[in-house]
Design an enzyme around this catalytic site. Sequence first.
Site, PDB file in Angstrom:
ATOM      1  N   ARG A 262      -0.784   4.146 -10.641  1.00  0.00           N
ATOM      2  CA  ARG A 262      -0.498   2.720 -10.667  1.00  0.00           C
ATOM      3  C   ARG A 262      -1.550   2.019 -11.527  1.00  0.00           C
ATOM      4  O   ARG A 262      -2.702   2.449 -11.584  1.00  0.00           O
ATOM      5  CB  ARG A 262      -0.497   2.135  -9.250  1.00  0.00           C
ATOM      6  CG  ARG A 262       0.596   2.723  -8.355  1.00  0.00           C
ATOM      7  CD  ARG A 262       0.511   2.175  -6.936  1.00  0.00           C
ATOM      8  NE  ARG A 262       1.568   2.710  -6.081  1.00  0.00           N
ATOM      9  CZ  ARG A 262       1.455   3.838  -5.376  1.00  0.00           C
ATOM     10  NH1 ARG A 262       0.323   4.543  -5.412  1.00  0.00           N
ATOM     11  NH2 ARG A 262       2.466   4.264  -4.631  1.00  0.00           N
TER      12      ARG A 262
ATOM     13  N   LYS B 114      -2.466   2.384  -2.550  1.00  0.00           N
ATOM     14  CA  LYS B 114      -1.488   1.536  -1.884  1.00  0.00           C
ATOM     15  C   LYS B 114      -1.232   2.007  -0.459  1.00  0.00           C
ATOM     16  O   LYS B 114      -1.099   1.203   0.463  1.00  0.00           O
ATOM     17  CB  LYS B 114      -0.178   1.530  -2.682  1.00  0.00           C
ATOM     18  CG  LYS B 114       0.909   0.653  -2.083  1.00  0.00           C
ATOM     19  CD  LYS B 114       2.151   0.665  -2.950  1.00  0.00           C
ATOM     20  CE  LYS B 114       3.234  -0.212  -2.362  1.00  0.00           C
ATOM     21  NZ  LYS B 114       4.465  -0.212  -3.189  1.00  0.00           N
TER      22      LYS B 114
ATOM     23  N   HIS C 276       3.388  -0.207 -15.187  1.00  0.00           N
ATOM     24  CA  HIS C 276       3.946   0.459 -14.008  1.00  0.00           C
ATOM     25  C   HIS C 276       5.175   1.286 -14.374  1.00  0.00           C
ATOM     26  O   HIS C 276       5.484   2.292 -13.727  1.00  0.00           O
ATOM     27  CB  HIS C 276       4.318  -0.585 -12.955  1.00  0.00           C
ATOM     28  CG  HIS C 276       4.558  -0.010 -11.602  1.00  0.00           C
ATOM     29  ND1 HIS C 276       3.557   0.117 -10.659  1.00  0.00           N
ATOM     30  CD2 HIS C 276       5.677   0.496 -11.023  1.00  0.00           C
ATOM     31  CE1 HIS C 276       4.051   0.661  -9.558  1.00  0.00           C
ATOM     32  NE2 HIS C 276       5.339   0.905  -9.756  1.00  0.00           N
TER      33      HIS C 276
ATOM     34  N   ARG D 165       5.366   5.212 -14.715  1.00  0.00           N
ATOM     35  CA  ARG D 165       5.593   6.075 -13.548  1.00  0.00           C
ATOM     36  C   ARG D 165       7.062   6.498 -13.496  1.00  0.00           C
ATOM     37  O   ARG D 165       7.386   7.651 -13.201  1.00  0.00           O
ATOM     38  CB  ARG D 165       5.201   5.336 -12.267  1.00  0.00           C
ATOM     39  CG  ARG D 165       3.698   5.135 -12.126  1.00  0.00           C
ATOM     40  CD  ARG D 165       3.327   4.137 -11.045  1.00  0.00           C
ATOM     41  NE  ARG D 165       3.788   4.503  -9.721  1.00  0.00           N
ATOM     42  CZ  ARG D 165       3.205   5.402  -8.940  1.00  0.00           C
ATOM     43  NH1 ARG D 165       2.132   6.070  -9.367  1.00  0.00           N
ATOM     44  NH2 ARG D 165       3.683   5.649  -7.728  1.00  0.00           N
TER      45      ARG D 165
ATOM     46  N   HIS E 132       3.604   8.612  -3.432  1.00  0.00           N
ATOM     47  CA  HIS E 132       4.505   7.879  -2.551  1.00  0.00           C
ATOM     48  C   HIS E 132       4.165   8.243  -1.118  1.00  0.00           C
ATOM     49  O   HIS E 132       3.907   9.395  -0.809  1.00  0.00           O
ATOM     50  CB  HIS E 132       5.964   8.206  -2.871  1.00  0.00           C
ATOM     51  CG  HIS E 132       6.428   7.576  -4.127  1.00  0.00           C
ATOM     52  ND1 HIS E 132       7.541   7.984  -4.806  1.00  0.00           N
ATOM     53  CD2 HIS E 132       5.899   6.550  -4.868  1.00  0.00           C
ATOM     54  CE1 HIS E 132       7.706   7.248  -5.902  1.00  0.00           C
ATOM     55  NE2 HIS E 132       6.710   6.371  -5.955  1.00  0.00           N
TER      56      HIS E 132
ATOM     57  N   TYR F 127      -3.328  15.437   5.268  1.00  0.00           N
ATOM     58  CA  TYR F 127      -3.465  16.611   4.407  1.00  0.00           C
ATOM     59  C   TYR F 127      -2.760  16.419   3.065  1.00  0.00           C
ATOM     60  O   TYR F 127      -2.768  17.307   2.222  1.00  0.00           O
ATOM     61  CB  TYR F 127      -2.875  17.839   5.111  1.00  0.00           C
ATOM     62  CG  TYR F 127      -3.519  18.103   6.447  1.00  0.00           C
ATOM     63  CD1 TYR F 127      -4.740  18.769   6.536  1.00  0.00           C
ATOM     64  CD2 TYR F 127      -2.933  17.650   7.622  1.00  0.00           C
ATOM     65  CE1 TYR F 127      -5.343  18.987   7.767  1.00  0.00           C
ATOM     66  CE2 TYR F 127      -3.535  17.867   8.853  1.00  0.00           C
ATOM     67  CZ  TYR F 127      -4.738  18.535   8.921  1.00  0.00           C
ATOM     68  OH  TYR F 127      -5.333  18.749  10.131  1.00  0.00           O
TER      69      TYR F 127
END
Length: 392
Positions: A241, A268, A330, A333, A356, A366
């Site tokens: 991002r 995020k 952006h 992506r 995400h 993890y």
Amino acid sequence: MSLSDAKVRNAKPKSKPYKIADGEGLFLFVRPEGGKYWRLRYYFAGKEKLLALGVYPETTLADARERRAQAQKLLANGTDPGDAKKEAKRTATLKAANNFEAVAREWLDKRAHEWSPRHVSSRLAALQTYIFPLLGPKPIAEITAPQILAMLRPIEAKGILHTAQRMMQLTSQVFMYAIVTGRAERNPVPDLRGALKTPVREHHSFLQESELPEYLKKLDTYDGDPLTKQALRLLLLTFVRTTELRAAQWQEIDWDKAEWRIPAERMKMKELHLVPLSSQAITVLKELQRLSGKRSFLFPNSHNAATFMSENTMLYALYRLGYHSRATGHGFRSTASTILNEHGFHADVIERQLAHGERNKIRAAYNHAQYLPERRKMMQWWADHLDQLSAK
């Protein structure tokens, strides 16, 4: 003899305080400095008591008599009017302390350690601009859904629908805090579902694979600020991002492992994110070392080196390259995700590299290392593929 308005108005101060009776315990108390005070003498539980009913002329004779009648009703029901007045004052004080603004400021203070100072300032500014003027003074436990809607309607009328949605969400967050701290019993915001116009979702413009050769050639000959040029290169190579790239710090780069470790507080989804660095990304970083290696940030702000590159810097560079409305930072992506999916890379590997969010909190712990070998191979393939497209 009962008092009259004229007699109260014309009562003059004397050298000593004196009283003028109205009847049934009500009297006007006149002080030497001129103040006139309504008082009620009454008996409760066998004791004589005195109740203040207001100050003349703010409290008229008619007002004082009405308050005497109210006190007499309380006495008839076995309630001490003095105690009732203290309880009413305590309740009013409690409501004032628990009005929407007080609770919202407390909530913001409790959350401040989780957010950047800029984010906290942005939330406070939104509250002060849109929410406090109407809801701020109201006891939060008494605010209704129609009152919240009345606060949102002017925002909606201006056509800033995304802002209206955000203010509704912000209001809901304050109510949830009020509930868990015992200042409200329910959150009325969900009652407004469907009451506002839904903003049209805006998708970030992004380049297709067929458009990349031309873009890469234009970027290679870009004659603007060298830091901006390298930022655009690294952004395409890593497809993080833009906020994550702009605030990157040299201490996050692990040269030995060829990894960029973005700390959770900058992500995020608030999870540590690993970005495997291709050999091409390492080359960009070595060039950046020459430009900003002595600073904390990879991309220091040109006007203030203590902070990082402005959010508009790369966007304006894209405009200069001729990609106004055709590409955004952006959007790279989406470009990477589309191409990698089309070339057969596993969707889970791509999604993990895009960072995400994982909603399962145990698994999320993890996630930073999940599919790491596959991601290393994918990121190197991506960089090599960009080189091939650039050569076309």
